[in-house]
Scaffold this motif. Structure first.
Motif, mmCIF file in Angstrom:
data_model
loop_
_atom_site.group_PDB
_atom_site.id
_atom_site.type_symbol
_atom_site.label_atom_id
_atom_site.label_comp_id
_atom_site.label_asym_id
_atom_site.label_seq_id
_atom_site.Cartn_x
_atom_site.Cartn_y
_atom_site.Cartn_z
ATOM 1 N N UNK A 49 -0.842 0.240 12.264
ATOM 2 C CA UNK A 49 -2.104 0.018 11.566
ATOM 3 C C UNK A 49 -2.557 -1.435 11.666
ATOM 4 N N UNK A 50 -3.859 -1.601 11.417
ATOM 5 C CA UNK A 50 -4.495 -2.919 11.393
ATOM 6 C C UNK A 50 -5.571 -2.880 10.325
ATOM 7 N N UNK A 51 -5.616 -3.911 9.477
ATOM 8 C CA UNK A 51 -6.624 -3.952 8.430
ATOM 9 C C UNK A 51 -7.167 -5.353 8.216
ATOM 10 N N UNK A 69 -2.799 3.739 4.258
ATOM 11 C CA UNK A 69 -1.598 2.937 4.454
ATOM 12 C C UNK A 69 -1.928 1.453 4.611
ATOM 13 N N UNK A 70 -3.186 1.119 4.927
ATOM 14 C CA UNK A 70 -3.565 -0.277 5.092
ATOM 15 C C UNK A 70 -4.776 -0.656 4.243
ATOM 16 N N UNK A 75 -15.610 -6.871 -2.282
ATOM 17 C CA UNK A 75 -14.742 -6.783 -1.117
ATOM 18 C C UNK A 75 -15.358 -5.904 -0.049
ATOM 19 N N UNK A 76 -15.149 -6.296 1.199
ATOM 20 C CA UNK A 76 -15.547 -5.510 2.361
ATOM 21 C C UNK A 76 -14.332 -5.431 3.276
ATOM 22 N N UNK A 77 -14.052 -4.241 3.805
ATOM 23 C CA UNK A 77 -12.869 -4.104 4.633
ATOM 24 C C UNK A 77 -13.066 -3.183 5.819
ATOM 25 N N UNK A 78 -12.125 -3.276 6.753
ATOM 26 C CA UNK A 78 -12.079 -2.399 7.922
ATOM 27 C C UNK A 78 -10.629 -2.001 8.147
ATOM 28 N N UNK A 79 -10.405 -0.716 8.500
ATOM 29 C CA UNK A 79 -9.043 -0.218 8.697
ATOM 30 C C UNK A 79 -8.967 0.632 9.976
ATOM 31 N N UNK A 100 0.827 -1.208 0.000
ATOM 32 C CA UNK A 100 0.000 0.000 0.000
ATOM 33 C C UNK A 100 0.862 1.259 0.000
ATOM 34 N N UNK A 101 2.033 1.182 0.638
ATOM 35 C CA UNK A 101 2.976 2.298 0.700
ATOM 36 C C UNK A 101 4.353 1.699 0.963
ATOM 37 N N UNK A 102 5.052 1.317 -0.086
ATOM 38 C CA UNK A 102 6.230 0.461 0.006
ATOM 39 C C UNK A 102 7.415 1.148 0.688
#
Length: 424
Positions: free
Chosen positions: A395-397, A208-209, A378-382, A122-124
């Motif tokens: 971070x946590x994703x 970032x995640x 897709x469904x996500x949480x960050x 996501x941000x190398x």
């Protein structure tokens, strides 16, 4: 302070002169009481002068000590600062920057569970140097050299290859530009095309995640086909594509000056193809708004895409609530059309002394990207915690990936990733 010192010395000299006259003059000799009183006054004044002289000397010593401490602090700051880069060109300004972004990725394809140590795509992890020369207020000449190095990229590791060590330094920017301020900016070299990042505008603070580039988190993971019992099915990266323009390439690019928050851009890619884009950025009352849209024609640089149109918009309220939306459509060579839409809602607030905490949840549907008739959801949480004093984000994703394809029965893929990005 020096003037006051000399005034006191002159006053004492004058008083001594007057005293001598009084002593030698018969006119004054008769009044011994007056002479005694004047001599007492003179002695008191001389005592005051001596005390003030000592105070002046002490203050001077303190000033010299402070000057020495300031000089030492200035030298130390200059040598300790990572941005303090020396150059042979006295007119040039140079800034060194970079980041390291490492994470732990867990993935469950419905058949196997795996754990990976990765570089967060996501941000190398990267390092770069910015250089600029400003001869006058009318224009600026700048350069940018930036490379990345990823071990086990989070978008590439998969069930049968947890360690990807054959990576090397990869160029991100080898670029120069001339910014005329009044007439716009001209760029030449390897760098962002006009449409790069156009589908990735995001003010949530959690990119970032997780953001519209779904494949950056676990893009190498293959879907498990329950019908065949095989993993030689498409990967997450094959079916989730945010159609984000022409990315970075060898190009010539022009950016217009900003007009009421709007900026226009266009670029031509070395071996054919090009794009143009419009961006907007402004503070409207309590809302911060950022948006962009672009048309891109890869031309001979792509074996699969004829042209594409994509864009995104993100809004952040002063309260911390924010929303993001992105979409795009693509004409593939061979007659197939593909498209996607993506939306995210989030909140940013300072809940602890470490810094801002950002939370978000998102959903996206990507259709006909890898094959005609595909529907990938897709469904996500960050969650991202900014740690200001460390220049760090923790971070946590989480993300659920689902693929529907005619004639196949793919299990869902669940992925978790947690890590830290440290910037300098």
């Amino acid at each position: 302070m020096v003037r006051r010192k000399w005034r006191l010395v002159l006053y004492a000299a004058a008083a001594a002169f007057v005293s001598g006259i009084m002593v030698s003059s018969p006119a004054f000799g008769a009044d011994q009481e007056t002479l005694d009183r004047l001599e007492k006054i003179i002695r008191q004044q001389q005592t005051q002068i001596e005390a003030q002289q000592k105070a002046l000397e002490k203050l001077q010593q303190q000033v010299e000590a402070l000057k020495g401490q300031t000089a030492k602090a200035t030298v130390k700051a200059a040598t300790d600062s990572p941005a303090a880069v020396k150059t042979t060109n006295p007119k040039a300004s140079i800034k060194l920057y970079g980041q390291v972004n490492k994470a732990v990725l867990y993935s469950d394809d419905g058949h196997n569970e795996d754990l990976y140590l990765v570089d967060n795509d996501n941000s190398s992890t990267r390092i770069g140097v910015l250089g600029s020369i400003t001869p006058n207020e009318r224009y600026e000449i700048g350069t940018r050299i930036e490379v990345e190095y990823q071990t086990n990229p989070s978008n590439a590791v998969w069930q049968e290859d947890k360690r990807i060590d054959d990576t090397d330094f990869e160029k991100r920017h080898l670029d120069l530009w001339v910014d005329t301020y009044r007439f716009g900016k001209f760029s030449l070299g390897w760098g962002s095309t006009a449409s790069d990042n156009i589908a990735e505008v995001d003010l949530s603070g959690t990119s970032v995640v997780g953001y519209s580039s779904i494949a950056s988190m676990a893009g190498g993971q293959r879907f498990y086909d329950s019908n065949t019992g095989l993993l030689n099915a498409p990967s997450i990266g094959n079916v989730f594509d945010n159609l984000d323009g022409l990315s970075r390439d060898e190009r010539i690019r022009y950016d217009s000056p900003s007009f009421n928050g709007f900026t226009g851009s266009t670029s031509y890619v070395a071996d054919g193809g090009g794009d143009f884009a419009v961006r907007y950025s402004a503070q409207v009352d309590a809302f911060k708004v950022a948006a962009g849209a672009a048309y891109a024609n890869p031309g001979s640089t792509s074996d699969s895409v004829d042209d594409q149109l994509s864009g995104s918009v993100s809004v952040l309220h002063d309260s911390g609530f924010n929303g993001t939306f992105a979409m795009g459509t693509c004409d593939y060579k061979g007659g197939r059309d593909g498209g996607f839409f993506y939306t995210k809602f989030g909140y940013r607030g300072r809940w602890c002394p470490l810094g801002v905490t950002s939370l978000s949840t998102d959903y996206g549907r990507f259709s006909d990207i890898d094959a005609d008739g595909d529907d990938a959801d897709t469904i996500g949480f960050q969650m991202v915690q900014d740690i200001q004093e460390w220049g760090t984000e923790a971070y946590l994703g989480y993300r659920l990936h689902k693929l529907d394809r005619n004639g196949a029965d793919f299990d869902n893929i669940n992925s978790f990733m947690t890590g830290m990005r440290v910037k300098f």
